[in-house]
Design an enzyme around this catalytic site. Structure first.
Site, PDB file in Angstrom:
ATOM      1  CD  GLU A 195      43.377  42.019  42.530  1.00 52.33           C
ATOM      2  OE1 GLU A 195      42.279  41.529  42.205  1.00 52.33           O
ATOM      3  OE2 GLU A 195      44.462  41.420  42.372  1.00 52.33           O
ATOM      4  CD  GLU A 267      35.044  30.243  29.849  1.00 55.69           C
ATOM      5  OE1 GLU A 267      35.644  30.309  28.746  1.00 55.69           O
ATOM      6  OE2 GLU A 267      34.195  29.374  30.099  1.00 55.69           O
ATOM      7  CB  CYS A 301      41.028  36.226  26.525  1.00 56.93           C
ATOM      8  SG  CYS A 301      39.248  36.319  26.273  1.00 56.93           S
TER       9      CYS A 301
END
Ligand code: NAD
Length: 493
Positions: A195, A267, A301
């Site tokens: 979003e 993930e 990440c």
């Protein structure tokens, strides 16, 4: 093959804002707008103002997408694999041809610098290109039979319709990974766009349909995550769930998936250690470390975050990293001088501020940065924290922002213990001249991606996935395709 990574910017921020698209729900290949659906504002991280509304899918949209995925799977899995491959390869071409339009969306929604946006677009195109090729090689095998009149075959088949959920930090690469992998394996896919950065996922979905995807094989929806995940995971239509996001939400989704016996491809978060041993060329390591650390404003990440440096090299690294971090030009992604843009949201700035305030409380040295920029939007300085102790929040909580924590170590064993002490196991980096040290570290580090004397943790053809609480299964590489496939044993006699 035309690469776009050096493409000049020919647009301005004001023009790009005017072109920000109207966002609906992409189901059965059609964009559906309005119809009383509620909306959320997509926020421009450079100013904190609204770029435009994104509509929220209704339960009817979620159901329609499920029906489309079921019918679409039947068509797509039966299509000749060479035809599927040609279509995926056209997507790669169209992504490259659309680089400027996509770069505008990436810079607007995420704030990243223009050249970094072009880099992300090239990586995304590479994923589609690789999936197009490798999808053709879903080879099985023949097992010699104990019976003289029997043929024993192992076949590789698509797992079925896939429900996909993505976070915001890779608006084009993360949806590309999931769509290209699932489609190359022969699956249909339902993707919930983030979003916070929805436009890239929708633009990508439209590109895939422009390249000839049969209606229903892919749906892209934005909407309430709990409603969509419950609908899609509880439905008998979907057979696998792929999620990129935090470990906390990943655990919830994995539990839901397993409750319905669906494969959870997860993930998740990371807090990557970097081991720097004596004898390295400090300036080379540091220059590249700073580039890797502050790429995407540190919102990666596998970003290097916990630097453990052997004691006799420690002071030199602290000094060099401090100097390099201070040189990083922070600003608007449309400004060619900018090397680092804003963070995505006020929420991310607050999280980073909290880590830095805690570091100061713990008596750690903030040697570069450590402040929010005094301007609108979500800008934070590239920050170096030296002498980080294991008590500091920064040593334990994934920063997902522009902060590096530096800590000295004395022995190899101490460095490995520090690196492995967290439940995360995604990326890990080692810099050393001695091959034996590198080799030992590749064995001892608990991480899915161990990078020695370098910083790039992923390519389309290499598997990427976390150990421990950083995930389950891999994306990318042959392993990524396998995650979307089932094995079927067939005996013919
Ligand atoms: P988050 O898990 O809070 O949110 C991710 C997305 O999941 C959001 O769009 C959110 O709306 C949605 N979500 C929330 N609850 C949900 C539910 N019940 N069902 C379905 N979707 C739901 O993560 P975040 O803080 O926005 O993203 C950052 C995290 O993502 C970091 O931990 C980062 O390391 C991780 N990440 C991992 C990878 C990887 O490949 N391992 C890549 C990028 C980011």
């Amino acid at each position: 093959m035309k690469r776009n990574t050096g493409k000049q910017m020919t647009t301005t921020r004001a023009e790009a804002i005017k072109r920000y698209p109207k966002l609906g729900q992409l189901v059965t290949g059609e964009m559906k707008y309005g119809d009383g659906r509620s909306t959320l504002d997509v926020i421009d991280p450079t100013t904190g103002t609204t770029l435009g509304p994104v509509s929220m899918a209704t339960e009817a949209d979620a159901d329609e997408a499920l029906a489309a995925a079921s019918a679409g799977f039947d068509v797509w899995r039966k299509m000749a694999v060479f035809e599927r491959s040609k279509l995926l390869s056209r997507v790669a071409d169209r992504i490259r041809e659309s680089a400027e339009a996509l770069a505008e969306l990436l810079v607007l929604e995420l704030g990243k610098p223009w050249n970094e946006a072009l880099g992300e677009i090239e990586v995304a195109a590479g994923m589609w290109e690789w999936a197009a090729e490798e999808g053709r090689r879903a080879y099985g095998r023949v097992i010699p039979s104990r019976e003289s009149n029997a043929r024993q075959l192992v076949l590789v088949e698509p797992v079925g319709p896939v429900a996909a959920f993505v976070t915001w930090n890779g608006p084009l690469v993360t949806p590309s990974r999931k769509m290209s992998g699932a489609l190359a394996a022969g699956c249909s896919i339902l993707l919930r766009a983030s979003e916070e950065v929805p436009a890239c996922a929708f633009a990508l979905g439209q590109i895939v349909y422009e390249c000839g995807l049969p209606a229903g094989v892919l749906s892209v929806l934005s909407g309430d995550p709990v409603m969509l995940s419950s609908k899609w995971l509880e439905s008998p239509v979907t057979r696998a769930v792929t999620f990129t996001g935090s470990t906390q939400v990943g655990k919830l989704l994995a539990q839901q998936a397993v409750a319905h016996m669906k494969r959870p491809i997860m993930e998740l978060g990371g807090h990557a250690p970097v081991l720097v041993f004596d004898g390295v060329d400090v300036q080379t390591v540091v220059t590249r470390a700073v580039a890797a650390k502050f790429a995407n404003s540190g919102q990666v990440c596998f970003a290097p975050t916990r630097f453990y440096i052997q004691r006799s090299t420690y002071a030199d690294v602290v000094e060099a990293m401090t100097a390099e971090a201070k040189k990083v030009v922070v600003g608007c992604g449309f400004d060619p001088a900018t090397r680092m843009g804003p963070l995505k949201s006020e929420r991310r700035v607050r999280a980073v501020e909290d880590l830095v305030n805690d570091a100061r409380r713990c008596g750690l040295r903030v040697t570069a940065g450590g402040r929010r920029l005094d301007r609108p939007g979500f800008f934070y300085e590239p920050t170096i924290v030296a002498d980080a102790t294991i008590e500091a929040k920064l040593s334990n909580i994934e920063p997902f922002g522009p902060i590096a924590a530096l800590t000295p170590f004395d022995t190899y064993e101490e460095a490995i213990t520090l690196a492995n002490r967290l439940p995360y196991g995604l990326g890990a980096y080692v810099h050393a001249r001695d091959f034996k040290t590198l080799h030992r570290a590749t064995v001892d580090l608990e991480a899915g991606n161990v990078i020695c004397n370098g910083w790039r943790a992923t390519y389309p053809e290499t598997p990427f996935g976390g150990h421990k609480e950083s995930g389950m299964f891999s994306e990318g590489g042959i392993e990524g395709l396998r995650a979307f496939q089932n094995v079927k044993y067939v005996s013919l006699s």
